[in-house]
Scaffold this active site. Structure first.
Site, PDB file in Angstrom:
ATOM      1  N   ARG A 185       9.781  69.122  20.631  1.00 53.05           N
ATOM      2  CA  ARG A 185       9.206  69.840  19.403  1.00 53.05           C
ATOM      3  C   ARG A 185       7.816  70.233  20.239  1.00 53.05           C
ATOM      4  O   ARG A 185       7.093  69.749  20.881  1.00 53.05           O
ATOM      5  CB  ARG A 185       8.827  68.565  18.609  1.00 53.05           C
ATOM      6  CG  ARG A 185      10.066  67.871  18.062  1.00 53.05           C
ATOM      7  CD  ARG A 185       9.672  66.888  16.742  1.00 53.05           C
ATOM      8  NE  ARG A 185       9.067  67.679  15.677  1.00 53.05           N
ATOM      9  CZ  ARG A 185       8.620  67.154  14.601  1.00 53.05           C
ATOM     10  NH1 ARG A 185       8.261  65.909  14.655  1.00 53.05           N
ATOM     11  NH2 ARG A 185       8.138  67.871  13.687  1.00 53.05           N
ATOM     12  N   ASP A 228      -1.603  66.336  14.491  1.00 50.29           N
ATOM     13  CA  ASP A 228      -0.653  66.631  15.654  1.00 50.29           C
ATOM     14  C   ASP A 228      -1.416  67.306  16.754  1.00 50.29           C
ATOM     15  O   ASP A 228      -0.787  67.135  18.102  1.00 50.29           O
ATOM     16  CB  ASP A 228       0.523  67.181  15.318  1.00 50.29           C
ATOM     17  CG  ASP A 228       1.566  66.434  14.251  1.00 50.29           C
ATOM     18  OD1 ASP A 228       2.309  65.712  14.750  1.00 50.29           O
ATOM     19  OD2 ASP A 228       1.231  66.340  13.165  1.00 50.29           O
TER      20      ASP A 228
END
Length: 314
Positions: free
Chosen positions: A76, A220
């Site tokens: 990711r 994130d």
């Protein structure tokens, strides 16, 4: 580790608590990409243990080992912790599987310690900003599921609850996969914290109506200029908080601060495709958005409080 990485399958919560034992790197990559494991700190730990698993499985095949590490690092692209955890542990590959596993355990233990430090520091700040009976809105999931134990923003929420100064929580549902409605609500319920789930688009209105005293969520990636990359919908809540004059606080470990990324403009934003949204039309489905630094009141890490509203920078 016993030849496998164990995770809680977050895709089936809250209906079922299922433990997955992943014996191969491809299985772990699939778990990461399907969000069976998610949350920046947890991804860093998963990546670290993934390298340890690869070191055991491919001990006699350097080419396969290198390919497995590469696949893990890029599973990711947006959350910096995953790549950072993979690279940190992979640096010890020349020392053998035992050294790699020991380093992966250190990554895990550091994230656990970070959660505890963030909870204390963040609770002190929220009391300062919101008073001693605050009603908080949070977005996505930032609890133990996202950070091994306790959590980032939800760790602060739990600490406020333990101190007796939390008046309640509104958990934004977090479409399209409902990490707030499924995961955050499940964790808050297990902790005995009073909460309500709100549809994503209701957040700014609830702020304007005076039902929220502050917004607290995770990240994130935090860029060098203070821009915050977080679950899609964060930017909308930041705009609502600014209009309502409410503090907007981001809680994330130092491992999420990426000084090599100058601003949110250069961060690759993962688009997860149409299938998660609708089967009958093409969809735009970014997993994250960028909240500019000028909308963020403060960033709380395990080591410091960065008051962006006072001109400080990461």
């Amino acid at each position: 580790m016993d030849g496998a990485v164990e995770i809680i399958d977050q895709t089936v919560l809250p209906k079922e608590v299922r433990i997955l034992r992943l014996h191969t790197v491809p299985a772990l990559v699939t778990a990461i990409q399907s969000l069976a494991v998610r949350g920046a700190p947890a991804l860093g730990v998963a990546g670290a243990f993934g390298v340890a698993l690869a070191a055991q499985v491919h001990a006699d095949d350097p080419a396969a080992l290198a390919a497995a590490v590469e696949r893990l690092e890029h599973a990711r692209p947006t959350a910096v912790n995953l790549a950072r955890g993979v690279r940190r542990v992979a640096a010890l590959l020349p020392q053998g599987p035992a050294a790699v596993l020991a380093e992966a355990c250190r990554v895990r233990d550091e994230e656990i310690a970070a959660s505890e430090a963030m909870a204390r520091r963040g609770a002190d700040l929220m009391i300062e900003l919101c008073g001693k009976r605050s009603r908080l809105l949070t977005h996505c999931n930032t609890g133990a599921l996202a950070a091994v134990v306790l959590g980032t923003a939800l760790g602060v929420v739990r600490e406020l609850h333990h101190r007796g100064v939390l008046a309640g929580v509104i958990a934004s549902e977090t479409r399209p996969l409902l990490q707030g409605a499924r995961l955050t609500a499940w964790e808050l319920g297990r902790w005995g914290i009073e909460h309500r789930v709100a549809v994503d688009s209701a957040g700014p209105f609830l702020m304007a109506r005076g039902e929220v005293d502050g917004v607290i969520l995770g990240a994130d990636r935090i860029c060098a200029n203070g821009d915050v990359i977080n679950k899609i919908g964060t930017y909308s809540h930041a705009l609502g908080a600014r209009r309502a004059g409410l503090p907007f606080v981001v809680v994330a470990p130092e491992s999420t601060v990426d000084l090599n990324t100058p601003s949110g403009d250069v961060v690759p934003i993962e688009d997860r495709g149409s299938a998660e949204v609708t089967p009958w039309s093409e969809a735009v489905n970014p997993a994250f958005d960028v909240t500019p630094r000028d909308l963020v009141t403060a960033i709380v890490t395990d080591r410091r409080v960065i008051r962006l509203d006072q001109g400080e920078r990461p």
